[in-house]
Design a protein around this motif. Sequence first.
Motif, PDB file in Angstrom:
ATOM      1  N   ALA A  63      -3.022  12.317   5.084  1.00 13.00           N
ATOM      2  CA  ALA A  63      -3.590  11.019   4.705  1.00 13.00           C
ATOM      3  C   ALA A  63      -4.149  11.052   3.288  1.00 13.00           C
ATOM      4  CB  ALA A  63      -4.680  10.629   5.700  1.00 13.00           C
ATOM      5  N   LEU A  64      -4.809  12.151   2.932  1.00 14.83           N
ATOM      6  CA  LEU A  64      -5.374  12.276   1.584  1.00 14.83           C
ATOM      7  C   LEU A  64      -4.294  12.273   0.509  1.00 14.83           C
ATOM      8  CD1 LEU A  64      -7.783  12.902  -0.317  1.00 14.83           C
ATOM      9  CD2 LEU A  64      -7.433  15.325   0.202  1.00 14.83           C
ATOM     10  N   LEU A  65      -3.178  12.941   0.782  1.00 11.91           N
ATOM     11  CA  LEU A  65      -2.126  13.069  -0.235  1.00 11.91           C
ATOM     12  C   LEU A  65      -1.229  11.849  -0.326  1.00 11.91           C
ATOM     13  CD1 LEU A  65      -1.085  16.790   0.391  1.00 11.91           C
ATOM     14  CD2 LEU A  65      -2.564  15.889  -1.414  1.00 11.91           C
ATOM     15  N   THR A  66      -1.069  11.114   0.760  1.00  7.28           N
ATOM     16  CA  THR A  66      -0.130   9.987   0.755  1.00  7.28           C
ATOM     17  C   THR A  66      -0.782   8.637   0.472  1.00  7.28           C
ATOM     18  OG1 THR A  66      -0.396   9.778   3.155  1.00  7.28           O
ATOM     19  CG2 THR A  66       1.443  11.131   2.349  1.00  7.28           C
ATOM     20  N   CYS A  71      -0.757   2.869  -1.439  1.00  8.79           N
ATOM     21  CA  CYS A  71      -1.541   1.784  -2.047  1.00  8.79           C
ATOM     22  C   CYS A  71      -0.795   1.161  -3.225  1.00  8.79           C
ATOM     23  CB  CYS A  71      -2.890   2.318  -2.501  1.00  8.79           C
ATOM     24  SG  CYS A  71      -3.994   2.763  -1.134  1.00  8.79           S
ATOM     25  N   PHE A  72      -0.135   1.975  -4.053  1.00 10.68           N
ATOM     26  CA  PHE A  72       0.622   1.438  -5.175  1.00 10.68           C
ATOM     27  C   PHE A  72       1.756   0.543  -4.696  1.00 10.68           C
ATOM     28  CE2 PHE A  72      -0.673   5.360  -7.811  1.00 10.68           C
ATOM     29  CZ  PHE A  72      -1.857   4.739  -8.151  1.00 10.68           C
ATOM     30  N   ARG A  73       2.451   0.971  -3.657  1.00 12.40           N
ATOM     31  CA  ARG A  73       3.561   0.167  -3.134  1.00 12.40           C
ATOM     32  C   ARG A  73       3.057  -1.159  -2.563  1.00 12.40           C
ATOM     33  NH1 ARG A  73       8.440   2.735  -2.722  1.00 12.40           N
ATOM     34  NH2 ARG A  73       8.419   4.989  -3.099  1.00 12.40           N
ATOM     35  N   VAL A  74       1.945  -1.097  -1.808  1.00 12.13           N
ATOM     36  CA  VAL A  74       1.395  -2.329  -1.238  1.00 12.13           C
ATOM     37  C   VAL A  74       0.931  -3.277  -2.342  1.00 12.13           C
ATOM     38  CG1 VAL A  74      -0.496  -3.257   0.166  1.00 12.13           C
ATOM     39  CG2 VAL A  74       0.772  -1.276   0.961  1.00 12.13           C
ATOM     40  N   ALA A  75       0.246  -2.735  -3.361  1.00 10.95           N
ATOM     41  CA  ALA A  75      -0.256  -3.580  -4.454  1.00 10.95           C
ATOM     42  C   ALA A  75       0.888  -4.226  -5.221  1.00 10.95           C
ATOM     43  CB  ALA A  75      -1.128  -2.743  -5.383  1.00 10.95           C
ATOM     44  N   ASN A  76       1.922  -3.486  -5.523  1.00 12.80           N
ATOM     45  CA  ASN A  76       3.063  -4.053  -6.251  1.00 12.80           C
ATOM     46  C   ASN A  76       3.809  -5.088  -5.415  1.00 12.80           C
ATOM     47  OD1 ASN A  76       2.554  -2.482  -8.526  1.00 12.80           O
ATOM     48  ND2 ASN A  76       3.797  -0.778  -7.756  1.00 12.80           N
ATOM     49  N   PHE A  77       3.925  -4.831  -4.096  1.00 12.91           N
ATOM     50  CA  PHE A  77       4.595  -5.803  -3.221  1.00 12.91           C
ATOM     51  C   PHE A  77       3.803  -7.107  -3.151  1.00 12.91           C
ATOM     52  CE2 PHE A  77       5.029  -7.667   1.030  1.00 12.91           C
ATOM     53  CZ  PHE A  77       6.399  -7.923   1.047  1.00 12.91           C
ATOM     54  N   VAL A  78       2.479  -7.001  -3.030  1.00 15.55           N
ATOM     55  CA  VAL A  78       1.648  -8.206  -2.967  1.00 15.55           C
ATOM     56  C   VAL A  78       1.692  -8.957  -4.295  1.00 15.55           C
ATOM     57  CG1 VAL A  78      -0.730  -9.038  -2.727  1.00 15.55           C
ATOM     58  CG2 VAL A  78       0.155  -7.316  -1.155  1.00 15.55           C
ATOM     59  N   THR A  79       1.711  -8.239  -5.409  1.00 12.92           N
ATOM     60  CA  THR A  79       1.743  -8.885  -6.727  1.00 12.92           C
ATOM     61  C   THR A  79       3.041  -9.642  -6.939  1.00 12.92           C
ATOM     62  OG1 THR A  79       0.325  -7.122  -7.600  1.00 12.92           O
ATOM     63  CG2 THR A  79       1.503  -8.473  -9.202  1.00 12.92           C
ATOM     64  N   ARG A  80       4.156  -9.095  -6.450  1.00 11.97           N
ATOM     65  CA  ARG A  80       5.447  -9.759  -6.619  1.00 11.97           C
ATOM     66  C   ARG A  80       5.588 -10.992  -5.723  1.00 11.97           C
ATOM     67  NH1 ARG A  80       7.794  -4.688  -5.625  1.00 11.97           N
ATOM     68  NH2 ARG A  80       8.133  -3.438  -7.489  1.00 11.97           N
ATOM     69  N   THR A  81       5.109 -10.915  -4.519  1.00 12.57           N
ATOM     70  CA  THR A  81       5.424 -11.935  -3.518  1.00 12.57           C
ATOM     71  C   THR A  81       4.358 -13.010  -3.356  1.00 12.57           C
ATOM     72  OG1 THR A  81       4.467 -10.513  -1.805  1.00 12.57           O
ATOM     73  CG2 THR A  81       6.841 -10.338  -2.198  1.00 12.57           C
ATOM     74  N   MET A  82       3.166 -12.835  -3.884  1.00 16.05           N
ATOM     75  CA  MET A  82       2.096 -13.803  -3.646  1.00 16.05           C
ATOM     76  C   MET A  82       1.491 -14.285  -4.958  1.00 16.05           C
ATOM     77  SD  MET A  82       0.031 -12.420  -0.309  1.00 16.05           S
ATOM     78  CE  MET A  82      -0.894 -13.950  -0.321  1.00 16.05           C
ATOM     79  N   ASP A  83       0.902 -15.466  -4.857  1.00 15.48           N
ATOM     80  CA  ASP A  83       0.184 -16.021  -6.004  1.00 15.48           C
ATOM     81  C   ASP A  83      -1.157 -15.309  -6.143  1.00 15.48           C
ATOM     82  OD1 ASP A  83      -0.638 -17.517  -8.085  1.00 15.48           O
ATOM     83  OD2 ASP A  83      -1.000 -19.359  -6.946  1.00 15.48           O
ATOM     84  N   HIS A  84      -1.635 -15.190  -7.378  1.00 17.05           N
ATOM     85  CA  HIS A  84      -2.878 -14.465  -7.630  1.00 17.05           C
ATOM     86  C   HIS A  84      -4.073 -15.138  -6.958  1.00 17.05           C
ATOM     87  CE1 HIS A  84      -6.030 -12.199  -9.557  1.00 17.05           C
ATOM     88  NE2 HIS A  84      -6.506 -13.298 -10.150  1.00 17.05           N
ATOM     89  N   GLN A 308     -11.198   6.855  -2.230  1.00 20.15           N
ATOM     90  CA  GLN A 308     -10.513   6.190  -1.135  1.00 20.15           C
ATOM     91  C   GLN A 308      -9.673   7.162  -0.310  1.00 20.15           C
ATOM     92  OE1 GLN A 308     -10.577   5.187  -4.251  1.00 20.15           O
ATOM     93  NE2 GLN A 308     -10.846   2.963  -4.431  1.00 20.15           N
ATOM     94  N   GLY A 309      -9.018   8.095  -1.012  1.00 22.07           N
ATOM     95  CA  GLY A 309      -8.229   9.091  -0.297  1.00 22.07           C
ATOM     96  C   GLY A 309      -9.085  10.003   0.557  1.00 22.07           C
ATOM     97  N   GLY A 310     -10.269  10.374   0.050  1.00 17.34           N
ATOM     98  CA  GLY A 310     -11.173  11.194   0.864  1.00 17.34           C
ATOM     99  C   GLY A 310     -11.644  10.466   2.106  1.00 17.34           C
ATOM    100  N   LEU A 311     -11.995   9.187   1.942  1.00 15.57           N
ATOM    101  CA  LEU A 311     -12.414   8.402   3.109  1.00 15.57           C
ATOM    102  C   LEU A 311     -11.277   8.242   4.107  1.00 15.57           C
ATOM    103  CD1 LEU A 311     -14.516   5.590   1.389  1.00 15.57           C
ATOM    104  CD2 LEU A 311     -15.364   7.554   2.683  1.00 15.57           C
ATOM    105  N   PHE A 312     -10.067   7.998   3.603  1.00 14.51           N
ATOM    106  CA  PHE A 312      -8.916   7.850   4.481  1.00 14.51           C
ATOM    107  C   PHE A 312      -8.598   9.152   5.209  1.00 14.51           C
ATOM    108  CE2 PHE A 312      -4.160   7.278   4.927  1.00 14.51           C
ATOM    109  CZ  PHE A 312      -4.270   6.416   6.005  1.00 14.51           C
ATOM    110  N   GLY A 313      -8.732  10.278   4.497  1.00 12.97           N
ATOM    111  CA  GLY A 313      -8.498  11.566   5.147  1.00 12.97           C
ATOM    112  C   GLY A 313      -9.528  11.882   6.220  1.00 12.97           C
ATOM    113  N   VAL A 314     -10.809  11.592   5.932  1.00  5.47           N
ATOM    114  CA  VAL A 314     -11.859  11.825   6.939  1.00  5.47           C
ATOM    115  C   VAL A 314     -11.656  10.922   8.154  1.00  5.47           C
ATOM    116  CG1 VAL A 314     -14.330  11.643   7.360  1.00  5.47           C
ATOM    117  CG2 VAL A 314     -13.518  12.674   5.252  1.00  5.47           C
ATOM    118  N   ALA A 315     -11.267   9.670   7.906  1.00  9.13           N
ATOM    119  CA  ALA A 315     -11.024   8.756   9.028  1.00  9.13           C
ATOM    120  C   ALA A 315      -9.849   9.223   9.878  1.00  9.13           C
ATOM    121  CB  ALA A 315     -10.767   7.342   8.492  1.00  9.13           C
ATOM    122  N   ALA A 316      -8.768   9.679   9.226  1.00  9.55           N
ATOM    123  CA  ALA A 316      -7.625  10.196   9.984  1.00  9.55           C
ATOM    124  C   ALA A 316      -8.011  11.449  10.768  1.00  9.55           C
ATOM    125  CB  ALA A 316      -6.466  10.494   9.036  1.00  9.55           C
ATOM    126  N   PHE A 317      -8.797  12.314  10.154  1.00 11.24           N
ATOM    127  CA  PHE A 317      -9.268  13.511  10.852  1.00 11.24           C
ATOM    128  C   PHE A 317     -10.085  13.143  12.092  1.00 11.24           C
ATOM    129  CE2 PHE A 317     -12.786  16.485  11.508  1.00 11.24           C
ATOM    130  CZ  PHE A 317     -12.099  17.666  11.727  1.00 11.24           C
TER     131      PHE A 317
END
Length: 371
Positions: A63-66, A71-84, A308-317
């Motif tokens: 979770a920490l590494l991925t 997040c980059f993929r989600v942000a770019n997808f939202v930027t392309r498909t939705m109005d600001h 954010q990655g640390g929090l996500f890793g702790v939550a997954a753990f």
Amino acid sequence: RWRWSHRRGGGSSSSSSTRLEATTSSIIHNNNNGIDDRTSRILFEIRTLLRVLLPAILSGLIALLTLPAMCFRVANFVTRTMDHAKIGMLEGTVQSFISLVGLLYSILVGQVFGFLYSQQEALYYALFDEVTEAKSLLEQVALVSQGRTMYATCLSSIARYVEEDLLGGTLTLPPKSSASTDGDATAAKTSSSKTKKTTRTSPSVTPSLILSARPADDPLEAILYLTSVGIPGQIYDTVRSLRQARSRRLGALQRKVPAIHLIMLWILGIIMMMSFPVLVGVGGAAAAGGRMYAEVFPWSGYKVMTLQGGLFGVAAFAVVMTKMVLAELWRTKGGAYNVDAVLMVMVRGLRKELDERMGEAKKMMKRNNKG
């Protein structure tokens, strides 16, 4: 007189030294048993700890590494498909979704944990009752049939019940079986080998199969047949109480939570965890102001996503560790949450007394055969 008193004094000193040696040997034996109990308990706990922590640590690292890539993929997808202007509304929707899924997950996991823990508690109570009734049955059989030819057969039946039913139907590996007579040795070895084959390949106990055995294969039935002549006596009441305690043990061992329920909890936990990268990505898209996330923050990478990655890793753990603890409670044997180590301590005195009485019965049979 001096020689006689001297001999008496020597006899008393020898008897006192014998008692002292017996007491010392019993203390040493008890200390060794205590060390073995602690060693086995520590081994069970280490094994359970490895089964729980290794998947949790691996999930946290993944979770920490991925997280940055997701997040980059989600942000770019939202930027392309939705109005600001609508990205901020989407962020609130994702937060509400995470809260709803987390609430459902916590309720279901808490209920399953309480149910499985109460099942283990009922199993402990049933085992204490069953071992106590088994000791009472051994004492009554010794009082009724000691000195008779059926004494060895009754002891053999109790030993079969302890080794094959009480221990063989509860522990991970069947204990070392003790044969009573020469005629029963082959049968005991055959039954123990069959039990070892079935137990080593199966990671759990199936109480319904144990309860569905024929009455002719029940060792308690043989004791009733040998001791109950005419009106049933006290042994009949003890055997009935022992069977009631056995039914409570098998009922507590029976799995009441199906495997599909745990699988659905895994699916719900994965949905809850995958909402976290969506929330972080939507927040990044809102911060980008409608442009591509990598163009606005070209320096962003693992440094930006460290917190954010640390929090996500702790939550997954934490989520995976909770699920693995539920899996350990769901297991019927072979873990620190199970009764394996405790049951071996409970039946130690019973097995020792059975071995001693079995030796006396063999000596009596040899004297009768010689006579």
